[in-house]
Structure formats: C-alpha cells, structure tokens
Design a protein around this motif. Sequence first.
Motif, short mmCIF file in Angstrom:
data_model
loop_
_atom_site.label_atom_id
_atom_site.label_comp_id
_atom_site.label_asym_id
_atom_site.label_seq_id
_atom_site.Cartn_x
_atom_site.Cartn_y
_atom_site.Cartn_z
N LYS A 85 -3.66 1.81 8.71
CA LYS A 85 -2.59 2.30 9.57
C LYS A 85 -1.76 1.08 9.94
O LYS A 85 -2.16 0.27 10.79
N LEU A 86 -0.62 0.92 9.28
CA LEU A 86 0.20 -0.27 9.43
C LEU A 86 1.34 -0.01 10.41
O LEU A 86 1.74 1.14 10.62
N SER A 92 8.83 2.21 3.73
CA SER A 92 7.68 2.98 3.26
C SER A 92 7.83 4.46 3.56
O SER A 92 6.90 5.23 3.43
N GLY A 93 9.05 4.88 3.96
CA GLY A 93 9.28 6.28 4.25
C GLY A 93 8.57 6.74 5.50
O GLY A 93 8.20 7.90 5.62
N GLU A 94 8.38 5.81 6.45
CA GLU A 94 7.72 6.12 7.72
C GLU A 94 6.30 6.63 7.50
O GLU A 94 5.79 7.40 8.30
N ALA A 97 0.46 4.69 6.17
CA ALA A 97 -0.69 4.42 5.30
C ALA A 97 -0.33 3.45 4.18
O ALA A 97 -1.20 3.07 3.40
N PHE A 98 0.94 3.03 4.12
CA PHE A 98 1.39 2.13 3.06
C PHE A 98 2.23 1.01 3.65
O PHE A 98 2.86 1.15 4.70
N ALA A 99 2.27 -0.09 2.91
CA ALA A 99 3.19 -1.18 3.24
C ALA A 99 4.56 -0.88 2.65
O ALA A 99 4.75 0.13 1.96
N ASP A 100 5.53 -1.75 2.92
CA ASP A 100 6.84 -1.63 2.29
C ASP A 100 6.69 -1.79 0.78
O ASP A 100 5.92 -2.64 0.30
#
Length: 289
Positions: A85-86, A92-94, A97-100
């Motif tokens: 949870k970043l 990252s499309g808001e 669960a992902f980084a840029d």
Amino acid sequence: TGSPSSAALREDARPGTTLREVVRFSTEYTTSVDYLGNHDASDVAAAAAWMAYMAGHPSARQMVANTSFPNTTWTFFCVEMLDVKLPSTQRSGENDAFADYISCNNNADHSDPWCTCALQEDRRIGNTGYETCHQFYGGAFNPAHYNWSGGKNLSISCLPQLIFASGEGCVCSCSFETLNASNTYTGRQAAFGGVWYSIPKRTECPEGLDVGDRLESGLLCTWKRQQMARVLRGDQLLKLGLEGSSKKIFDSWVSRKNLEVVKRALAAAPLPPWRCPSSQLGTSSLLFT
C-alpha cells in the motif's frame, strides 16, 4: 513451455502476495522469449491491442519489435507480487497497490536495461500529464543513457507540437522517492484498454527465496515469476485468425476478437492448461472500458 509440477500449477498466492498475469513481447533486441527485469510488460488486454496494431501491416518491420509481426514472440508469465500500500502517486491511476509506471528497456547496452522517469510518449499514452516535463532548447538525445543531454531548461511546459511529435527536448523528471518506489515495486499505468507494467530488476526474487524475503542487498524481493509460462508466435496467431487494426493503435472491437484467438492458441498447446488467477482470458469480465 514450463514444467507441469505442482509448484508451477499453483493457483493461489501466499499470504501477502497476489498472482498476476503479465505479458512480455520480444522487442528490438530479441525475437526469442524475453525476460521481465527492468522491462515494460502488460496485461493481456493491452497486449491484444499491440497485436492488432502490428498485425495491421503484418509484413512490415515494426519499429518497436524491429521485425515483422509473424516473427514476434509473446510470453505469458504468472508473476507473484508483494502486496503493498504505497502513498498516492500521480501515474499509477490512483491504485496504491502499485508504484508509478516508469519507462524501461533503455540503455545502449541492451543486456543491462535501465528504467527512467516515464517518458513523454508513455505519459501521452497513459494520459498521465506533463506537469513535471519541461522544454529544453539545444542539446541532444544521448542513446548511451537514454536521456536528453545538454541544452537550456526553458522552465516552461513542453511545447505541444513536440509532445505529440518526436518529443525533442521534452525532459520529464520525477522525485527521488517515487523513482525509488518504482525501482522497488511493480509500476502500473492504463494503456490501450488495459494496463502496462514496469518490472524492477533489482527486487526480483531468485530461486530459493519467496516473495517478501530479504535479498543480499538488504532489499525485499517483491516479485517472482512462476515456473510455468506460455509462448506464442505472431505467425501462429495469424493462422488462427488474429486480425489487424486499421486504426493507429487501439481498436477495442478488434482487440476483443483477438482475445478469443489468444485463448484458442493457449488452449491448443499440448501442455497443462494455462492458469493464472488474474488472467482475463478465463473470465467474462468486461475489458477495454
């Protein structure tokens, strides 16, 4: 390809991880199976869009692949990724669960690809904005480091005619924190009715370690490909009825139909069924929204 072992066929992730289907096609550096570390990849929806675009002129040498579509290789991986949870990020499309997403496959030494802040053309595809991109006057593109060298920063936004053309002199930056996160965790952005992923090489889990274990470098390993993969060739897909698109890149109708071709091609292989929990090929979920 792949071994029909119980580990290869595992359909559930360990606690704290998620299995995701990731597609990587051979680019200008190889026509064989390509690897994931410091490379860009996609889900199957975005892959189907690329297939349609390339198959629109099947005998032409494609700029990205440096070969004609029949000679391209498409590898379907099932990748176990660490659940994270970043902090909220721009590209990252808001989805925390992902980084840029960052632009990979770079560096003149193709055996050692680098990833950089998302380039202007990738930002245009993902519609993620140019707020951190500035126009330079003078200078030149440096292929050894895949960046713009020299020139004067005009401290203005990139000129529209350059953003949508060659991107000449349009230099994009990102903070140390976001770039570090993208080089640690999988990056993501929307693209062509699906998503693109950027996969960081330095946090790949080697054999013998599980996702979430600590590497010798002290970093956590955050992703690991499963033993089983599936490989399709462009000529194989054309023989099964893959259609080309008359549009520039993304034709949602053609891409939908091509997903069925991909499904038939995978099912025809004399191997255990292709399984990955996130696979869009085995669901009725709506794609290309």
